[in-house]
Motif scaffolding. Structure first.
Motif, mmCIF file in Angstrom:
data_model
loop_
_atom_site.group_PDB
_atom_site.id
_atom_site.type_symbol
_atom_site.label_atom_id
_atom_site.label_comp_id
_atom_site.label_asym_id
_atom_site.label_seq_id
_atom_site.Cartn_x
_atom_site.Cartn_y
_atom_site.Cartn_z
ATOM 1 N N ALA A 75 0.854 -1.206 0.000
ATOM 2 C CA ALA A 75 0.000 0.000 0.000
ATOM 3 C C ALA A 75 0.884 1.249 0.000
ATOM 4 N N PRO A 76 0.498 2.312 -0.691
ATOM 5 C CA PRO A 76 1.325 3.520 -0.680
ATOM 6 C C PRO A 76 1.364 4.185 0.694
ATOM 7 N N GLU A 77 0.265 4.041 1.458
ATOM 8 C CA GLU A 77 0.226 4.657 2.780
ATOM 9 C C GLU A 77 -0.505 3.737 3.765
ATOM 10 N N VAL A 78 -0.047 3.703 5.012
ATOM 11 C CA VAL A 78 -0.697 2.893 6.056
ATOM 12 C C VAL A 78 -0.872 3.772 7.288
ATOM 13 N N LEU A 79 -2.037 3.671 7.930
ATOM 14 C CA LEU A 79 -2.282 4.411 9.181
ATOM 15 C C LEU A 79 -1.942 3.503 10.365
ATOM 16 N N VAL A 80 -1.196 4.051 11.303
ATOM 17 C CA VAL A 80 -0.670 3.242 12.398
ATOM 18 C C VAL A 80 -1.233 3.755 13.734
ATOM 19 N N ALA A 81 -1.935 2.865 14.438
ATOM 20 C CA ALA A 81 -2.519 3.247 15.736
ATOM 21 C C ALA A 81 -1.747 2.567 16.860
ATOM 22 N N THR A 82 -0.665 3.213 17.255
ATOM 23 C CA THR A 82 0.104 2.780 18.432
ATOM 24 C C THR A 82 1.123 3.865 18.766
ATOM 25 N N GLU A 83 2.037 3.553 19.675
ATOM 26 C CA GLU A 83 3.072 4.521 20.084
ATOM 27 C C GLU A 83 3.994 4.802 18.883
ATOM 28 N N VAL A 84 4.385 6.053 18.728
ATOM 29 C CA VAL A 84 5.066 6.456 17.483
ATOM 30 C C VAL A 84 6.509 5.942 17.323
ATOM 31 N N GLY A 85 7.101 5.418 18.403
ATOM 32 C CA GLY A 85 8.465 4.879 18.308
ATOM 33 C C GLY A 85 8.583 3.786 17.258
ATOM 34 N N ILE A 86 7.475 3.127 16.977
ATOM 35 C CA ILE A 86 7.488 2.012 16.025
ATOM 36 C C ILE A 86 7.722 2.490 14.585
ATOM 37 N N LEU A 87 7.453 3.759 14.330
ATOM 38 C CA LEU A 87 7.564 4.271 12.947
ATOM 39 C C LEU A 87 9.018 4.240 12.464
ATOM 40 N N HIS A 88 9.958 4.312 13.381
ATOM 41 C CA HIS A 88 11.379 4.317 13.021
ATOM 42 C C HIS A 88 11.734 3.064 12.206
ATOM 43 N N ARG A 89 11.349 1.908 12.746
ATOM 44 C CA ARG A 89 11.703 0.666 12.031
ATOM 45 C C ARG A 89 10.803 0.416 10.831
ATOM 46 N N MET A 90 9.576 0.875 10.917
ATOM 47 C CA MET A 90 8.677 0.701 9.759
ATOM 48 C C MET A 90 9.275 1.380 8.538
ATOM 49 N N ALA A 91 9.754 2.619 8.730
ATOM 50 C CA ALA A 91 10.320 3.371 7.602
ATOM 51 C C ALA A 91 11.567 2.674 7.057
ATOM 52 N N LYS A 92 12.336 2.056 7.942
ATOM 53 C CA LYS A 92 13.549 1.364 7.476
ATOM 54 C C LYS A 92 13.204 0.066 6.748
ATOM 55 N N LEU A 93 12.201 -0.643 7.275
ATOM 56 C CA LEU A 93 11.841 -1.933 6.678
ATOM 57 C C LEU A 93 11.178 -1.770 5.316
ATOM 58 N N ASN A 94 10.457 -0.665 5.141
ATOM 59 C CA ASN A 94 9.721 -0.483 3.893
ATOM 60 C C ASN A 94 9.723 0.995 3.484
ATOM 61 N N PRO A 95 10.762 1.417 2.772
ATOM 62 C CA PRO A 95 10.875 2.838 2.414
ATOM 63 C C PRO A 95 9.891 3.297 1.334
ATOM 64 N N THR A 96 9.192 2.357 0.683
ATOM 65 C CA THR A 96 8.273 2.786 -0.386
ATOM 66 C C THR A 96 6.854 3.049 0.127
ATOM 67 N N THR A 97 6.561 2.646 1.350
ATOM 68 C CA THR A 97 5.233 2.930 1.935
ATOM 69 C C THR A 97 5.383 4.070 2.937
ATOM 70 N N HIS A 98 4.379 4.942 2.985
ATOM 71 C CA HIS A 98 4.408 6.014 3.980
ATOM 72 C C HIS A 98 3.574 5.578 5.186
ATOM 73 N N PHE A 99 4.184 5.576 6.353
ATOM 74 C CA PHE A 99 3.480 5.165 7.573
ATOM 75 C C PHE A 99 3.110 6.403 8.380
ATOM 76 N N SER A 100 1.793 6.613 8.539
ATOM 77 C CA SER A 100 1.319 7.812 9.245
ATOM 78 C C SER A 100 0.686 7.422 10.566
ATOM 79 N N PRO A 101 1.097 8.059 11.672
ATOM 80 C CA PRO A 101 0.436 7.759 12.953
ATOM 81 C C PRO A 101 -0.979 8.347 12.951
ATOM 82 N N ILE A 102 -1.939 7.677 13.586
ATOM 83 C CA ILE A 102 -3.266 8.304 13.654
ATOM 84 C C ILE A 102 -3.231 9.469 14.645
ATOM 85 N N ASP A 103 -2.218 9.466 15.517
ATOM 86 C CA ASP A 103 -2.009 10.590 16.437
ATOM 87 C C ASP A 103 -0.503 10.710 16.706
ATOM 88 N N ALA A 104 0.112 11.757 16.171
ATOM 89 C CA ALA A 104 1.564 11.941 16.334
ATOM 90 C C ALA A 104 1.933 12.197 17.792
#
Ligand code: 13P
Ligand code: SF4
Length: 301
Positions: A226-255
């Motif tokens: 998916a080009p973009e995924v909404l993530v509902a959890t603590e934002v620290g997880i976004l660090h590894r998400m971006a590294k694991l998959n640089p072609t998808t944009h991971f957006s927190p539902i609450d930054a």
């Protein structure tokens, strides 16, 4: 010498392993030997043959490591790294609750103190709570604690009538159905992945594509196209998400979903922890003995 190099050197000198939870600061995740969710890190701690385990996480995780691998020195680099959810039930409250339901099976989330675990029949994490509850004979009454959102999610998934302790994680509880609705409106068509501690996880299940532990979310992140995924959890997880998959944009539902406890630990704290061998986490042997049975069931599931 850089702080990172200093830590690497001390880690070897001390014969230490560095474990980091998925919500830790990015620079700590990058330096750790293992990064993961509570279940993965519990297993890594249990298997470790190093003399010292440095736990970049929160206190209940370090206590769990000590109970599962008692001959090691377990260090928590900052004692302020507690957990509001683990504080939601005391051992006295649990004993009183058990007295109201004699014979009930007690399932304690890993986010609890060692004393509470010692009063439990089973421990579970977000990644195996459903599996653990499914192991319990159907005719048994179940007390599930301390997270009511995770409990409600497990109740819906298993169809079991469990009694739920009314506790929550303030970071996840504020991720409400309204938070999710706003985020969806801003990002139409993006799939949603949510942690079961979220205030939105069970109530709006049909709107959530997957309810997953933090490692489950990372596996999803790696595989999605998916080009973009909404993530509902603590934002620290976004660090590894971006590294694991640089072609998808991971957006927190609450930054603003930031766990203050998880952010207590810094690289300096880890350096000092290795240097001074502090802060040692110990669990009274009689408490550890009782808690180990419930924890071994958790790691085996
Ligand atoms: P996970 O086991 O999914 O990593 O969750 C731990 C936690 O503290 C969530 O708030
Ligand atoms: Fe505890 Fe919530 Fe922080 Fe997880 S995110 S450590 S449950 S306060």
């Amino acid at each position: 010498m850089s702080l990172e190099s200093e830590i690497r050197q001390l880690r070897e000198e001390r014969d230490a392993v560095l474990l980091a939870h998925n919500y830790q600061r990015g620079e700590i995740q990058d330096l750790a030997d293992y990064v993961g969710d509570s279940l993965y890190l519990s297993r890594k701690a249990m298997e470790s043959d190093r003399s010292v385990i440095v736990f970049a996480g929160v206190r209940f995780m370090a206590e769990t490591a000590k109970i599962l691998n008692p001959s090691r020195t377990v260090l928590l680099p900052d004692l302020k790294a507690g957990c509001a959810l683990a504080d939601a039930i005391t051992v006295e409250q649990l004993r009183a609750w058990k007295a109201e339901h004699p014979g009930a099976v007690v399932v304690a989330y890993i986010n609890t103190s060692a004393e509470v675990k010692a009063e439990a029949d089973y421990c579970c994490t977000s990644s195996n709570a459903v599996k653990i509850v499914e192991q319990i004979p159907k005719d048994r009454e179940i007390l599930f604690l301390p997270d009511m959102f995770l409990g409600d999610y497990v109740r819906r998934r298993t169809g079991r009538a469990m009694h739920l302790w009314v506790g929550d994680c303030p970071v996840h509880a504020k991720l409400r159905p309204e938070t999710l609705a706003h985020s969806r409106a801003d990002h139409p068509g993006a799939p949603v992945i949510a942690h079961p501690e979220c205030g939105c996880a069970s109530q709006v299940l049909p709107q959530v594509d997957q309810v997953l532990s933090t490692d489950g979310m990372l596996r999803y992140a790696e595989e999605t196209r998916a080009p973009e995924v909404l993530v509902a959890t603590e934002v620290g997880i976004l660090h590894r998400m971006a590294k694991l998959n640089p072609t998808t944009h991971f957006s927190p539902i609450d930054a603003g979903a930031v766990c203050p406890y998880m952010k207590e630990i810094t690289l300096e704290d880890i350096r000092d922890s290795l240097r001074e061998l502090r802060y040692r986490i110990d669990v009274a042997p009689e408490v550890a003995e009782k808690a180990r049975r419930a924890l071994e069931r958790m790691v085996a599931a």
